[in-house]
Structure formats: C-alpha cells, structure tokens
Design an enzyme around this catalytic site. Structure first.
Site, PDB file in Angstrom:
ATOM      1  CG  ASN A   1      42.867  44.011  27.382  1.00 18.90           C
ATOM      2  OD1 ASN A   1      43.700  44.566  27.076  1.00 18.90           O
ATOM      3  ND2 ASN A   1      42.521  42.778  27.066  1.00 18.90           N
TER       4      ASN A   1
ATOM      5  CB  ALA B   1      38.237  40.040  34.154  1.00 19.03           C
TER       6      ALA B   1
ATOM      7  CG  HIS C   1      42.031  40.291  38.114  1.00 21.30           C
ATOM      8  ND1 HIS C   1      43.239  40.266  37.240  1.00 21.30           N
ATOM      9  CD2 HIS C   1      41.157  39.607  37.244  1.00 21.30           C
ATOM     10  CE1 HIS C   1      43.020  39.721  36.078  1.00 21.30           C
ATOM     11  NE2 HIS C   1      41.720  39.218  36.145  1.00 21.30           N
TER      12      HIS C   1
END
Length: 279
Positions: free
Chosen positions: A200, A131, A230
């Site tokens: 992850n 992602a 993020h």
C-alpha cells in the site's frame, strides 16, 4: 479623521463540532487498534458506532452490522480490511453520502476505480499515508513542476512477501535465501496488484506524486529484515528528496507495520477536525 475599528468577534465559546459516527471495516491487526482507541474516546469528535466484518465477533466494543445497515447509521466509514473491500464498497459508500477513509490505498492504482471515486459523491474520500512519511512534501513540490524520477524500495521478511502467483523456483528461493533477494521491480501501477497486502505504501507514494507510472517500485526480501524498511528517493528540476523509515512489523500480521493503525488514527483525527496538529 478618526478611524473606527470593529472589535474581533468573541471566539472563546465556539459551537461544538458534531460528533462523527464511525463505521469501522475490519477487526484485524489494524482494526483492533483503531476500534479500541475510538471506543476509549481517544479521538475527540469521533464515536465508534459499529464494526463491519464478515466473521462473527465476540470481543468487539461496538455492534457488528452489515455494510448495508452501517450506511444507514454512519457518516464516516474507516476501511481497515484490504483492497477487495475498497473495490467492492468504496463507490457505494460515497454515493450513500457517507465519507470514506481508506487505509488500503493499493486499490487506487486501478485507474478506472480511481476515476469512479473522483466522480462519486456526495461523500468525500480520504487516504492515510500508512507506514511512510514525506508524502505531504511530495504533494507540495508538485506545485513547482513535475518530478522526473521517483523510486520506492521496500524491504520485508521473505515470508511476508510470498504470493500464490510465484513459481516454484522463486518460492524456494524466498524460503531458503540467506541474503537479500529482489522479488519484483515495476511501477506503482503494477506492484500493488501483485502484493495486495504488502505494498500500500507504493500506492500512497503514487497518490502523492500524482503519477503511478512514474513511481518505480523495488520489492526486496531479506531474511535479516527485523524491521520493515521503505526508502523513497525523488528528484526534479526544483530539488531532490530522500525519506527512509524502518518499522517493527505487527506481531499479529507481519505483512503490516505496527505504526499503520496509528497512522489511521492520526488521519481520522484530522478528518473529524481535531485542532493543533501538523497537516
């Protein structure tokens, strides 16, 4: 004197690449999207040979096999089932001769496991960025010298971040907060162990920079986080870098982003040799 030039060989009729026989581990939010795309032929050069899952499946588009049986018929295993599968099976996949594409990169923050996989073979191991973006640039700038600082800030809905190890006070705070809460701060070695289904990305950043201890990770719970966010900030003597992404969570599994299975498919296309893409 006249030079004689040798004509360039005719490459218009290149031999067809061998079709990779894919064993897909996991039939959840990620695996369903990946498996369906493979079954429908969206990745040239890749054939969905079987699905590996510890639950009985009734709607799978390929035979369901045990891991042991899959390794006898597949030459590429795609993991989409969690860090525990990587810890238990990754080394055996590589020693069997099959290649392995890992989605649950958080398992690789275990230095012992990472060292064993580097030494294992003849199969090859690949990782998908999942992602987050910018990992290719972080890998490239390592050629200029080490980065001096890397920070990843991940913001998700509180319910997706609750873990069994949390005490009653933190659990209640996550349940009732009306504003962002910093849940944990640590290195990319520490945090993925605490949030095995949600971080992850931290491990992927650590793999790109080459130093899990350098990567500082901040996990934030925000009840208003309609999108999972993020933010990567990195710096060194050669420059500074900032990447920010915001993804819609998967409806079936809000702990992961909708884009993750498509990142797996993109990585799979690169592994099997699909031409004409940015690497």
């Amino acid at each position: 004197m006249t030079a004689t030039l040798t004509p360039r060989p005719d490459t218009t009729a290149r031999p067809a690449r061998p079709v990779r026989r894919i064993g897909l581990v996991g039939w959840g939010a990620i695996g369903r999207v990946v498996g369906t795309a493979l079954a429908e032929g969206h990745i040239p050069g890749a054939e969905l040979t079987c699905i590996i899952d510890n639950r009985p499946l009734v709607d799978a588009p390929a035979p369901q096999l045990s891991f042991e049986d899959a390794l006898t018929v597949c030459d590429l295993i795609v993991e989409a089932a969690g860090q525990a599968v990587v810890r238990e099976w990754a080394e055996r996949v590589l020693t069997s001769g099959a290649d392995l594409l890992i989605a649950s990169t958080g398992a690789l923050t275990d230095p012992d496991l990472a060292d064993r996989l580097r030494a294992a073979g003849p199969g090859r191991v690949y990782f998908t960025g999942g992602a987050v973006g910018g990992l290719d640039l972080l890998q490239a700038v390592r050629g200029l010298g080490p980065l001096t600082s890397v920070t990843l800030t991940t913001t998700k809905l509180p319910a997706t971040l609750h873990q069994p190890w949390m005490d009653a006070e933190l659990t209640e705070r996550l349940r009732t907060t009306t504003e962002p809460v910093e849940v944990m701060r640590g290195t990319a070695t520490d945090v993925p162990v605490k949030f095995p289904k949600s971080t992850n990305v931290a491990a992927s950043v650590a793999l790109a920079t080459g130093d899990p201890a350098l990567v500082q990770v901040v996990v934030v719970a925000d009840p208003a986080a309609a999108l999972t966010r993020h933010v990567i900030e990195a710096a060194g003597p050669h420059g500074s870098y900032r990447f920010e992404v915001a993804h819609r969570p998967d409806e079936a599994n809000p702990a992961t982003s909708q884009v993750v299975p498509h990142a797996v498919l993109r990585s799979l296309g690169a592994v099997v040799g699909r031409a004409g893409q940015i690497l």
